[in-house]
Scaffold this motif. Structure first.
Motif, PDB file in Angstrom:
ATOM      1  N   ALA A 152       0.691  -3.515 -15.041  1.00 12.60           N
ATOM      2  CA  ALA A 152       0.198  -2.364 -14.282  1.00 12.60           C
ATOM      3  C   ALA A 152       0.867  -1.061 -14.699  1.00 12.60           C
ATOM      4  CB  ALA A 152       0.393  -2.601 -12.785  1.00 12.60           C
ATOM      5  N   MET A 153       2.121  -1.102 -15.147  1.00 12.58           N
ATOM      6  CA  MET A 153       2.867   0.120 -15.445  1.00 12.58           C
ATOM      7  C   MET A 153       2.687   0.614 -16.874  1.00 12.58           C
ATOM      8  SD  MET A 153       6.752  -1.425 -15.700  1.00 12.58           S
ATOM      9  CE  MET A 153       7.454  -0.025 -16.556  1.00 12.58           C
ATOM     10  N   PHE A 154       1.866  -0.074 -17.666  1.00 13.54           N
ATOM     11  CA  PHE A 154       1.742   0.286 -19.072  1.00 13.54           C
ATOM     12  C   PHE A 154       0.391   0.911 -19.387  1.00 13.54           C
ATOM     13  CE2 PHE A 154       4.613  -3.443 -18.931  1.00 13.54           C
ATOM     14  CZ  PHE A 154       5.778  -2.764 -19.247  1.00 13.54           C
ATOM     15  N   ASP A 205      -3.513  -3.003  -6.551  1.00 17.10           N
ATOM     16  CA  ASP A 205      -2.907  -2.055  -7.482  1.00 17.10           C
ATOM     17  C   ASP A 205      -3.051  -0.647  -6.926  1.00 17.10           C
ATOM     18  OD1 ASP A 205      -2.377  -3.339 -10.447  1.00 17.10           O
ATOM     19  OD2 ASP A 205      -3.991  -4.370  -9.400  1.00 17.10           O
ATOM     20  N   ALA A 206      -2.038   0.178  -7.150  1.00 16.41           N
ATOM     21  CA  ALA A 206      -2.097   1.601  -6.796  1.00 16.41           C
ATOM     22  C   ALA A 206      -1.415   2.393  -7.892  1.00 16.41           C
ATOM     23  CB  ALA A 206      -1.428   1.863  -5.451  1.00 16.41           C
ATOM     24  N   ASP A 207      -1.975   3.565  -8.203  1.00 12.52           N
ATOM     25  CA  ASP A 207      -1.466   4.395  -9.297  1.00 12.52           C
ATOM     26  C   ASP A 207      -1.787   5.842  -8.967  1.00 12.52           C
ATOM     27  OD1 ASP A 207      -0.814   5.608 -11.677  1.00 12.52           O
ATOM     28  OD2 ASP A 207      -1.956   4.243 -12.950  1.00 12.52           O
ATOM     29  N   LEU A 221       3.673   7.247  -9.742  1.00 11.42           N
ATOM     30  CA  LEU A 221       4.109   6.043  -9.050  1.00 11.42           C
ATOM     31  C   LEU A 221       3.049   4.963  -9.223  1.00 11.42           C
ATOM     32  CD1 LEU A 221       6.189   4.683  -7.138  1.00 11.42           C
ATOM     33  CD2 LEU A 221       4.785   5.496  -5.222  1.00 11.42           C
ATOM     34  N   VAL A 222       3.493   3.780  -9.653  1.00 11.78           N
ATOM     35  CA  VAL A 222       2.599   2.640  -9.852  1.00 11.78           C
ATOM     36  C   VAL A 222       3.154   1.466  -9.056  1.00 11.78           C
ATOM     37  CG1 VAL A 222       1.608   1.030 -11.527  1.00 11.78           C
ATOM     38  CG2 VAL A 222       1.966   3.422 -12.161  1.00 11.78           C
ATOM     39  N   ALA A 223       2.281   0.761  -8.352  1.00 13.92           N
ATOM     40  CA  ALA A 223       2.692  -0.415  -7.592  1.00 13.92           C
ATOM     41  C   ALA A 223       1.626  -1.493  -7.718  1.00 13.92           C
ATOM     42  CB  ALA A 223       2.928  -0.067  -6.123  1.00 13.92           C
ATOM     43  N   GLY A 244       8.317   3.998 -11.001  1.00 12.96           N
ATOM     44  CA  GLY A 244       8.273   5.428 -10.768  1.00 12.96           C
ATOM     45  C   GLY A 244       8.825   6.174 -11.964  1.00 12.96           C
ATOM     46  N   VAL A 245       8.201   7.305 -12.303  1.00 16.04           N
ATOM     47  CA  VAL A 245       8.631   8.097 -13.450  1.00 16.04           C
ATOM     48  C   VAL A 245       8.403   9.567 -13.144  1.00 16.04           C
ATOM     49  CG1 VAL A 245       6.370   7.858 -14.561  1.00 16.04           C
ATOM     50  CG2 VAL A 245       8.387   8.418 -15.954  1.00 16.04           C
ATOM     51  N   ALA A 246       9.286  10.411 -13.644  1.00 16.32           N
ATOM     52  CA  ALA A 246       9.142  11.855 -13.464  1.00 16.32           C
ATOM     53  C   ALA A 246       9.601  12.546 -14.745  1.00 16.32           C
ATOM     54  CB  ALA A 246       9.977  12.346 -12.282  1.00 16.32           C
ATOM     55  N   ASP A 247       8.985  13.675 -15.027  1.00 11.84           N
ATOM     56  CA  ASP A 247       9.476  14.497 -16.134  1.00 11.84           C
ATOM     57  C   ASP A 247       9.533  15.949 -15.690  1.00 11.84           C
ATOM     58  OD1 ASP A 247       6.885  15.517 -16.392  1.00 11.84           O
ATOM     59  OD2 ASP A 247       6.381  14.241 -18.086  1.00 11.84           O
TER      60      ASP A 247
END
Length: 718
Positions: A152-154, A205-207, A221-223, A244-247
């Motif tokens: 899911a996160m890719f 799934d949530a994105d 955010l991905v779950a 979770g990712v942030a830039d």
């Protein structure tokens, strides 16, 4: 572009019949990583002031340029190696939400499911030991993947076949699997979806991603959560994933990205080992597909936490700098039931119990710093990358045993799940070892002519291992310099000839008859071929021939009773073969990915080696959008492989072999997407209900793949 498989981007048709691609026997070739200064590790980049950013959005079955194979940002046609990609659209179209199912669809990749929770992967005849996240990674401790890897996160999965010593330093000359994480988006968008399927499977799934209060800071955010039974008796898997990712733009030329993920797997009654595949009289057992040797008290839980940070800076002279850090903590806890022996056909006797409890942890870190940019020489502009990396990993594990190891099992006692849970208090054994790798690398793409490019590079690495593994010393130190050279010659507007040679090595700790560790494995990959690209690079194809050599590979030769240890000897092996691929999008109607591989594997005596690897494989998937019904898409997939077998020894000492005849697995899909954002996808897998054994990697044992199954996914994008 929406987060989960956006609609296919329109493309201008050009007059180049697909039949010509097939007639030329070309096959798909897709680059590895992604992005605007891909060297800067940026996926789906966002435009910054005075910073050149390339919009590498991936839609359909094509892929953007990549730097994972050479460190240089190259298109598929510019890359002098065989590369493939599993895009987010393909993963979503066919419901490929875990790593095993996804790699089953990748051309040239073998997925060896030896158990429900452990898998080996092969390419070009040899095991795949290199798995990377955004281009960084260390080899798997035992070359085996533990637990279900959720996707899911890719954004996509990239596959580079052959030796990858230039960027990986160590490993096998088989393939490198690179997972490209999803990154924050410039605009607010999101998606949710729910899946139900056979054996009470349920998945959510949530994105969601977008700016975090200001356009200069973005997050995502991905779950995912999944729970369900299996076609195997008693086996159930519950898993959850949060990412979770942030830039943040630290300035007009600098960006910082950081993220963390956590996946938990809880498996009830998993297989440890598998079914005996033959009776004592050499006849195949032929159990029901649902048969399992696991006990009802058995479990295998894993917890995988990963964190990463990347700092990218673009200089004013077209040079860029990227510093990246990856960290992984993986813990495992299990109580398992193994069954060994050979049953009697009439009585069912001859099987024995081997229960064990296990706990293990792996801690890995990887730092990479690289600079890339142009060089002026001889009146032409060339591209260069230079970098250094440091990686270390520590493995700790312990197994506990009870006094009941070797208990004879009655008729059916191996398969009913009722074996009583023992006290694991008799004795124990385990491992505690460390791995460290330091490497320097450099690579230059020489622009010798408008139609001819030469790539030369090398990686100098020092690898150390220290500690013990189940009573065997693992102390070793190896230093090697591995070269890479490749050339690409554009012979026409859409065609290129290419050739490349790459080396790689891997330390090993198996001991020979004198008690000394075997020398390092030396691997190399030589390949040449023809590549084509059409429709502005959205459709790629390639035809390649290859020769892979792996020298001094450890081969088990017996057990030394006096020293109480296994004895190994070095063995040389080589594989030669042909690969054909085609992948990408044809206008607005077709998306396809197809690959055919034919190979031969020989040992140093010229005899067939590793017969559990199929000599011929075909992977194909295609989806068409139906103009008459806007939003409707239909497709199918096929996975075919030739015969495989594995030698075994019967209880009376007589040689025998287990076999799996050639088979094809067919899948169908249909999807309907509304303009309001709703989407529904129906997948039917193993349509013909083909019965087959998942792998013969482990001699004498195996289990059956799932029968026909169905799943329905309903999603909404906003």
């Amino acid at each position: 572009m929406s987060l989960l498989s956006a609609s296919k981007t329109a493309s201008r048709c050009v007059r180049h019949p697909l039949a010509l691609c097939c007639a030329a026997a070309l096959a798909a070739s897709v680059p590895l990583s992604s992005n605007a200064a891909d060297d800067a590790g940026l996926a789906d980049p966002i435009e910054l002031n005075r910073v050149e950013v390339h919009a590498d959005a991936v839609a359909g079955y094509g892929a953007p340029p990549s730097s994972a194979g050479t460190g240089l940002r190259l298109t598929a046609r510019e890359t002098p190696q065989s590369v493939s990609v599993l895009t987010r659209d393909q993963l979503d179209d066919f419901g490929l939400d875990n790593l095993n199912d996804a790699l089953d669809a990748a051309p040239g990749i073998g997925v060896e499911r030896v158990e429900t929770g452990r898998t080996y992967y092969t390419a070009r005849g040899f095991d795949i030991s290199n798995f990377q996240f955004d281009g960084l990674g260390v080899p798997l401790p035992y070359g085996i993947q533990d637990g279900d890897v959720d996707l899911a996160m890719f954004d996509r999965i990239e596959v580079l076949r052959g030796a990858n010593g230039l960027m990986s330093a160590t490993g096998n000359p088989s393939a490198t699997i690179n997972f490209v994480r999803k990154r924050p988006t410039a605009a607010f968008e999101g998606a949710v979806q729910a899946t139900v399927g056979s054996w009470d499977r349920q998945r959510l799934d949530a994105d969601v991603g977008g700016p975090l209060g200001t356009d200069a800071v973005r997050g995502r955010l991905v779950a995912a959560y999944e729970d369900g039974d299996s076609h195997l008796d008693r086996y159930r898997l519950e898993k959850s994933l949060v990412y979770g990712v942030a830039d943040a733009d630290l300035g007009p030329s600098t960006r910082l990205t950081a993220g963390v993920s956590r996946q938990d797997n809880n498996a009830d009654s998993p297989l440890w080992g598998a079914l005996p595949l033959f009776y004592a009289d050499d006849a195949p057992t032929g159990y029901r597909r649902s048969t399992s040797t696991s006990a009802d008290w058995a479990y295998w839980d894993t917890r995988d936490t990963r964190a990463f940070a990347e700092l990218a800076h673009a200089f004013g002279n077209d040079w860029s700098l990227r510093a990246a850090f990856n960290h992984q903590d993986k813990d495992q806890d299990s109580e398992l039931f193994y069954v060994y022996g050979t049953p009697d056909r009439d009585t069912g006797l001859g099987l024995f119990a081997y229960p064990s409890a296990y706990a293990g942890s792996t801690r890995s870190r990887h730092v990479d710093v690289r600079a890339s940019g142009p060089l002026a020489f001889g009146g032409r502009r060339h591209d260069a990358v230079v970098g250094a990396s440091w990686a270390d990993s520590r493995v700790r594990e312990i197994s506990w045993y009870g006094n009941d190891v070797g208990t004879p099992l009655g008729p059916g006692g191996a398969f009913d799940g009722r074996y009583p849970k023992p006290a694991f208090d008799s004795d124990s054994d385990g491992s505690d070892f460390e791995f460290r790798r330091d490497a320097l690398y450099a690579n230059v793409r020489w622009d010798l002519a408008d139609t001819f490019k030469l790539i030369t590079g090398a990686n100098h690495a020092r690898v150390r291992m220290a500690g013990t593994g189940y009573g065997t010393p693992k102390d070793s130190e190896v230093t090697r310099t591995t070269p890479f050279v490749g050339a690409v010659w554009d012979i026409a507007a859409a065609y290129s000839l290419y050739a490349s040679y790459g080396g790689i090595f891997a330390q090993q700790t198996e001991l020979d008859a004198s008690g000394a560790p075997l020398e390092a494995i030396e691997g190399s990959n030589l390949e040449a071929g023809l590549k084509g690209a059409w429709l502005d690079g959205r459709l790629n194809a390639s035809a390649a021939v290859f020769r892979v050599e792996q020298d001094n590979l450890a081969r088990y030769v017996g057990f030394d009773v006096d020293s109480g240890r296994s004895v190994y000897a070095g063995e040389d092996a080589r594989s030669t073969g042909i690969e054909l691929e085609v992948a990408g999008d044809i206008g607005e109607v077709w998306s396809l990915s197809a690959g055919w591989t034919r190979l031969r594997i020989e040992d140093d005596a010229g005899d067939d080696s590793r017969p559990y690897v199929p000599r011929t494989t075909l992977r194909a998937a295609a989806v068409a959008r139906v103009d008459a019904v806007p939003g409707l898409r239909v497709g199918g997939s096929v996975r075919w492989q030739g015969d495989i077998w594995q030698p075994v020894v019967l209880p009376d000492g007589a040689p025998a072999r287990v076999e799996q005849t050639a088979y094809a697995v067919v899948g169908l899909m249909a999807g309907y997407r509304l303009r309001s954002g709703w989407d529904a996808t129906l997948n039917l897998d193993n349509v013909t209900d083909r019965r087959y054994i998942t792998s013969l990697y482990s001699a004498g044992q195996g289990f059956y793949a799932a029968p026909r199954s169905v799943s329905l996914t309903l999603g909404y994008r906003f």
